[in-house]
Design a protein around this motif. Structure first.
Motif, PDB file in Angstrom:
ATOM      1  N   SER A  75      41.154 -30.835 -28.159  1.00  0.00           N
ATOM      2  CA  SER A  75      42.135 -31.881 -27.903  1.00  0.00           C
ATOM      3  C   SER A  75      42.070 -32.397 -26.471  1.00  0.00           C
ATOM      4  O   SER A  75      42.211 -33.603 -26.233  1.00  0.00           O
ATOM      5  CB  SER A  75      43.547 -31.350 -28.204  1.00  0.00           C
ATOM      6  OG  SER A  75      44.516 -32.357 -28.049  1.00  0.00           O
ATOM      7  N   ALA A  76      41.862 -31.507 -25.511  1.00  0.00           N
ATOM      8  CA  ALA A  76      41.813 -31.933 -24.113  1.00  0.00           C
ATOM      9  C   ALA A  76      40.635 -32.858 -23.847  1.00  0.00           C
ATOM     10  O   ALA A  76      40.762 -33.864 -23.148  1.00  0.00           O
ATOM     11  CB  ALA A  76      41.742 -30.710 -23.201  1.00  0.00           C
ATOM     12  N   VAL A  77      39.468 -32.544 -24.416  1.00  0.00           N
ATOM     13  CA  VAL A  77      38.290 -33.391 -24.231  1.00  0.00           C
ATOM     14  C   VAL A  77      38.495 -34.745 -24.885  1.00  0.00           C
ATOM     15  O   VAL A  77      38.237 -35.803 -24.281  1.00  0.00           O
ATOM     16  CB  VAL A  77      37.028 -32.713 -24.810  1.00  0.00           C
ATOM     17  CG1 VAL A  77      35.844 -33.669 -24.802  1.00  0.00           C
ATOM     18  CG2 VAL A  77      36.679 -31.465 -24.006  1.00  0.00           C
ATOM     19  N   LEU A  78      39.006 -34.767 -26.115  1.00  0.00           N
ATOM     20  CA  LEU A  78      39.161 -36.025 -26.837  1.00  0.00           C
ATOM     21  C   LEU A  78      40.296 -36.878 -26.286  1.00  0.00           C
ATOM     22  O   LEU A  78      40.446 -38.032 -26.680  1.00  0.00           O
ATOM     23  CB  LEU A  78      39.368 -35.760 -28.330  1.00  0.00           C
ATOM     24  CG  LEU A  78      38.213 -35.055 -29.044  1.00  0.00           C
ATOM     25  CD1 LEU A  78      38.412 -35.114 -30.554  1.00  0.00           C
ATOM     26  CD2 LEU A  78      36.870 -35.668 -28.682  1.00  0.00           C
ATOM     27  N   THR A  79      41.071 -36.327 -25.361  1.00  0.00           N
ATOM     28  CA  THR A  79      42.047 -37.137 -24.642  1.00  0.00           C
ATOM     29  C   THR A  79      41.348 -38.184 -23.784  1.00  0.00           C
ATOM     30  O   THR A  79      41.859 -39.287 -23.583  1.00  0.00           O
ATOM     31  CB  THR A  79      42.932 -36.242 -23.754  1.00  0.00           C
ATOM     32  OG1 THR A  79      43.730 -35.396 -24.595  1.00  0.00           O
ATOM     33  CG2 THR A  79      43.859 -37.055 -22.875  1.00  0.00           C
ATOM     34  N   ASP A  80      40.166 -37.867 -23.286  1.00  0.00           N
ATOM     35  CA  ASP A  80      39.439 -38.761 -22.379  1.00  0.00           C
ATOM     36  C   ASP A  80      38.410 -39.634 -23.084  1.00  0.00           C
ATOM     37  O   ASP A  80      37.801 -40.490 -22.448  1.00  0.00           O
ATOM     38  CB  ASP A  80      38.748 -37.934 -21.291  1.00  0.00           C
ATOM     39  CG  ASP A  80      39.745 -37.191 -20.413  1.00  0.00           C
ATOM     40  OD1 ASP A  80      40.800 -37.773 -20.115  1.00  0.00           O
ATOM     41  OD2 ASP A  80      39.460 -36.044 -20.024  1.00  0.00           O
TER      42      ASP A  80
END
Length: 208
Positions: free
Chosen positions: A18-23
């Motif tokens: 989720s943290a990566v796909l935030t960007d």
């Protein structure tokens, strides 16, 4: 990645939690890099943080797009869009390449299922090294529609900062007056509120 049919141009990151796909969209780490032989997978959000993959369902069969890596530019042609229950295409032949684009399907911010766009590699495949990460070994947090695991400490810390700012603003209101408090604390509260909202959306499933 450049998809002319959707007017989409995105930098693809490494990883799919989720943290990566935030960007932005992410490359599933246990699949080959785009342009290499085998089946590569890119995942992206459908709604939150700009929803870069929100219009994947509009891709028609035969549409072409490109993905550029350090090895060069790879060209793909869409062969189909599938949802839950649709048959998967046959296993890619040896020496051939395929790219699967993955996102959520259904109403915005509602977890209804997974949408996949299958595209065949039409340019010559790049040299394909041996896999560094074996298929099936990724953590659960990098699977489609996975939620972050553990305590969301960044969100907790930003909430604490917002609470302290609110308490300080109330005290300043009584000491300085309304206008001075607004001038000083409105930008601070706005920045902290934005950070809280950002960290809250990270708790959504990674494809939403």
């Amino acid at each position: 990645m450049d998809v002319p049919a959707l007017n989409l141009s995105q930098v693809v990151l490494e990883g799919t939690d989720s943290a990566v796909l935030t960007d932005g969209p992410g490359h599933r780490r246990d699949t080959p890099m785009p342009g290499q032989a085998g089946t590569s997978v890119l995942m992206g959000r459908a709604a939150a943080h700009g929803g870069p993959f929100g219009r994947l369902a509009d891709l028609a069969e035969g549409a072409t797009f490109t993905v550029t890596t350090g090895q060069g530019r790879a060209k793909y042609r869409v062969v189909g869009v599938r949802r839950a229950g649709d048959p998967a295409p046959a296993t890619v032949a040896a020496g051939k390449g395929r790219l699967v684009l993955v996102t959520a399907t259904g109403p915005r911010f509602v977890q209804a299922g997974i949408l996949r766009v299958d595209a065949g590699l039409v340019s010559a495949p790049f040299q394909t090294p041996l896999a560094v990460i074996r298929s099936g070994t990724l953590p659960e947090s990098e699977q489609p529609l996975a939620r972050p695991s553990g305590v969301p400490w960044p969100l907790v810390m930003w909430l604490q900062a917002l609470l302290l700012a609110a308490v300080a603003a109330v005290r300043a209101w009584h000491r300085w007056g309304r206008h001075q408090t607004w001038i000083v604390f409105a930008p601070v509260v706005a920045v902290l509120g934005l950070q809280v909202a950002t960290r809250t959306t990270e708790l959504l499933p990674n494809l939403l």
